[in-house]
Design a protein around this motif. Structure first.
Motif, PDB file in Angstrom:
ATOM      1  N   ARG A 155       0.834  -1.202   0.000  1.00 27.94           N
ATOM      2  CA  ARG A 155       0.000   0.000   0.000  1.00 27.94           C
ATOM      3  C   ARG A 155       0.872   1.256   0.000  1.00 27.94           C
ATOM      4  O   ARG A 155       0.611   2.228  -0.724  1.00 27.94           O
ATOM      5  CB  ARG A 155      -0.884  -0.032   1.247  1.00 27.94           C
ATOM      6  CG  ARG A 155      -2.149   0.731   1.141  1.00 27.94           C
ATOM      7  CD  ARG A 155      -3.060   0.487   2.312  1.00 27.94           C
ATOM      8  NE  ARG A 155      -3.900   1.655   2.465  1.00 27.94           N
ATOM      9  CZ  ARG A 155      -4.126   2.282   3.611  1.00 27.94           C
ATOM     10  NH1 ARG A 155      -3.593   1.837   4.722  1.00 27.94           N
ATOM     11  NH2 ARG A 155      -4.896   3.353   3.656  1.00 27.94           N
ATOM     12  N   ILE A 158       2.409   1.906  -3.401  1.00 25.35           N
ATOM     13  CA  ILE A 158       1.455   2.486  -4.353  1.00 25.35           C
ATOM     14  C   ILE A 158       1.273   3.974  -4.072  1.00 25.35           C
ATOM     15  O   ILE A 158       1.356   4.813  -4.972  1.00 25.35           O
ATOM     16  CB  ILE A 158       0.102   1.747  -4.281  1.00 25.35           C
ATOM     17  CG1 ILE A 158       0.251   0.329  -4.837  1.00 25.35           C
ATOM     18  CG2 ILE A 158      -0.976   2.504  -5.047  1.00 25.35           C
ATOM     19  CD1 ILE A 158      -0.949  -0.542  -4.614  1.00 25.35           C
ATOM     20  N   LEU A 159       1.042   4.318  -2.811  1.00 23.63           N
ATOM     21  CA  LEU A 159       0.788   5.723  -2.478  1.00 23.63           C
ATOM     22  C   LEU A 159       2.015   6.590  -2.724  1.00 23.63           C
ATOM     23  O   LEU A 159       1.892   7.724  -3.208  1.00 23.63           O
ATOM     24  CB  LEU A 159       0.331   5.847  -1.016  1.00 23.63           C
ATOM     25  CG  LEU A 159      -1.173   5.873  -0.756  1.00 23.63           C
ATOM     26  CD1 LEU A 159      -1.822   7.093  -1.389  1.00 23.63           C
ATOM     27  CD2 LEU A 159      -1.875   4.634  -1.260  1.00 23.63           C
ATOM     28  N   THR A 161       4.183   6.140  -4.956  1.00 31.12           N
ATOM     29  CA  THR A 161       4.368   6.267  -6.409  1.00 31.12           C
ATOM     30  C   THR A 161       3.440   7.340  -6.973  1.00 31.12           C
ATOM     31  O   THR A 161       3.813   8.081  -7.876  1.00 31.12           O
ATOM     32  CB  THR A 161       4.106   4.930  -7.112  1.00 31.12           C
ATOM     33  OG1 THR A 161       5.015   3.942  -6.597  1.00 31.12           O
ATOM     34  CG2 THR A 161       4.300   5.031  -8.619  1.00 31.12           C
TER      35      THR A 161
END
Lengths: 276, 253
Positions: A155, A158-159, A161
């Protein structure tokens, strides 16, 4: 060459090469999914070239070159992660310094190495003959650690990125995720140097992600397609390398590029493709 | 003359006391004090470079204040849940994240909870499998809002939520924001839109480095809000009676 497929697979050095490629495809596929969209692909080149200094010191001193290269990669990956928010030093500028500094130092150190050292060539361009079982075990152990940490940090990865600050507001371990991404990518690239060579190992990180971006419509399919393309390309490249007695690195790299071209053609012919 | 607004932790969800912010060796905000009332719609306004984003960043914990204190008053035993929708949100083109996946990973929403979450902000259900990079500015704002709202924030910060939105979607977004506020969420908005401020704001925090509004007549806030029923302009700082560079706090009644 008159040899059957099963005979190729039964050769110990080919088994080592295949196992290494499978592990690398998975690890670089997952890490590349986050590195390439951040426009950090140049980092792959910089670190793989810069790590040559570790290889050169290892060859000069007769110490395990791959281990020294990994240490060099960890230092470079840590520097990139630590200085990424520094406004005065651009990331590509830093990577350029590491690349040129590492390569220059390596060339000078190589010139001090007495006699002819054929392993230098294999580090530059890769060789299916070059991997040892110890190196395979190191790679497998590293791959397991990478997968475990990637799952834990998924998670946060992803954040960071898409928007680092949002991840921090959500109290995600963004700093750890960034250090993990850069340092582990650096290590993964160096472990792939024996098979693909320093000059071309970055292709294994970059090209599958670019191919996948042309074919995939979700993060999940993107990761699967990236890993699949990396895996198939490296296996085909290894076979070609063995059969044609060519360096493994260019064979794998050209196979990857072949897949990229095919992906590009598919994306044009099927612009409204469904998820897969 | 004035009363400061620090007298009630029930009334204020966040308080800034003598906060100074330095960024890249430049003093952005100096000795500023203000508060954000609970369950209200507060606007932070000011010209470019006056420190609006820096102030919000420091409240969000993204930027360390060089001096002063920020107090967070939670109405429960838990820490405040803070939601944040940044101004610029550029999804990398090669990152193939769908709407569903964004909600899953940013807000832990999956399965049957996705549709109700998106309905709350009037996001079209037909776009669930679309990549985030394919969304329009207005759709992106709604998606970000939906994700933040699903975390049940005590306070929601929106940095210029209408800046990337076309005109037709602006009213939609505003209606969504007002609906969120009516549901009891404290909202803080950065905006340059004085018309929006006048029509929607409960409170205004004005950052203006060059004002001298001791008389209350030379203030950008009061002049711009003159059509609104502005009852009170406060200067909040170490001594409220002294004109204080860089800050005033306006209550729009």
């Amino acid at each position: 060459m008159d040899i059957e497929l099963y005979q190729i697979i039964s050769l110990p050095f080919m088994q080592r090469a295949f196992i290494s490629c499978i592990a690398l495809s998975i690890v670089l596929g997952i890490l590349g999914t986050f590195i390439v969209p951040r426009k950090m692909a140049f980092m792959a080149d910089g670190i793989s070239h810069g790590s040559l200094v570790g290889v050169s010191v290892g060859i000069l001193l007769g110490i395990f070159p791959l281990m020294l290269a990994i240490i060099a990669a960890i230092v470079m990956g840590t520097l990139v992660a630590a200085l990424r928010s520094n406004r005065r030093i651009t990331q590509d500028g830093l990577i350029g310094i590491l690349l040129t500094g590492g390569m220059s130092s390596a060339i000078i150190i190589f010139s001090l190495v007495p006699g002819y050292k054929p392993e230098i060539f294999s580090y530059l361009f890769g060789s299916v003959l070059s991997t040892t079982w110890i190196e395979v075990y190191i790679l497998l152990g590293f791959s397991i650690i990478t997968l475990v940490l990637a799952k834990y940090l998924w998670r946060a990865l992803i954040l960071t990125t898409i928007h680092d600050q949002l991840g921090r507001v959500m109290n995600l371990p963004t700093t750890f995720a960034n250090y993990f991404l850069f340092v582990f990518t650096a290590i993964a690239l160096v472990t792939g140097v024996k098979l693909l060579g320093i000059i071309l190992v970055s292709a294994m990180l970059i090209v599958p992600v670019l191919s996948s971006s042309l074919l995939s419509n979700s993060l999940k399919s993107s990761v699967i397609v990236t890993i699949t393309i990396g895996l198939i390309s490296s296996i085909i490249g290894l076979f070609v390398s063995f059969v044609a007695d060519l360096p493994s690195g260019p064979c794998i790299a050209l196979t990857l590029i072949g897949f990229f071209i095919a992906s590009f053609v598919v994306s044009i012919l099927l612009p409204n493709r469904k998820n897969y | 003359m004035t009363t400061t607004k620090f007298n009630s932790t029930d009334h204020n969800i966040i308080e800034l006391h003598d906060v100074s912010i330095v960024r890249d060796s430049n003093q952005i905000i100096s000795g500023a004090s203000c508060c954000i009332p609970r369950n209200a719609l507060t606007f932070i306004v000011g010209e470019n470079g006056t420190g609006k984003t820096s102030m919000i960043s420091s409240i969000l914990g993204l930027l360390t204040v060089s001096s002063g204190t920020i107090i967070y008053n939670s109405s429960t035993d838990q820490n405040l849940i803070i939601g944040y929708v940044p101004q610029r949100f550029e999804f990398p083109e090669q990152f193939q994240l769908t709407v569903t996946e964004y909600l899953k990973y940013s807000a832990h929403i999956s399965g049957k909870n996705i549709v109700p979450t998106l309905k709350r902000v009037d996001f079209p259900e037909s776009h669930l499998k679309r990549r985030v990079t394919e969304l329009s500015g207005g759709q992106m704002q709604k998606l970000l809002l939906a994700a933040e709202l699903s975390r049940n924030p005590d306070i929601l910060f929106l940095d210029e939520p209408l800046s990337n939105v076309d005109h037709s979607s602006e009213k939609h977004i505003i209606d969504v924001i007002m609906e969120i506020k009516n549901q009891g969420v404290t909202i803080v908005l950065i905006s340059h839109d004085w018309q929006l401020v006048s029509s929607c704001a409960d409170c205004v925090i004005c950052l203006n480095k060059n004002f001298g509004c001791s008389s209350g007549t030379n203030c950008a806030c009061k002049n711009s809000l003159s059509e609104a029923n502005v009852e009170l302009i406060q200067k909040t700082g170490p001594d409220p009676l002294i004109a204080h560079e860089g800050f005033c706090y306006v209550q729009n009644l």
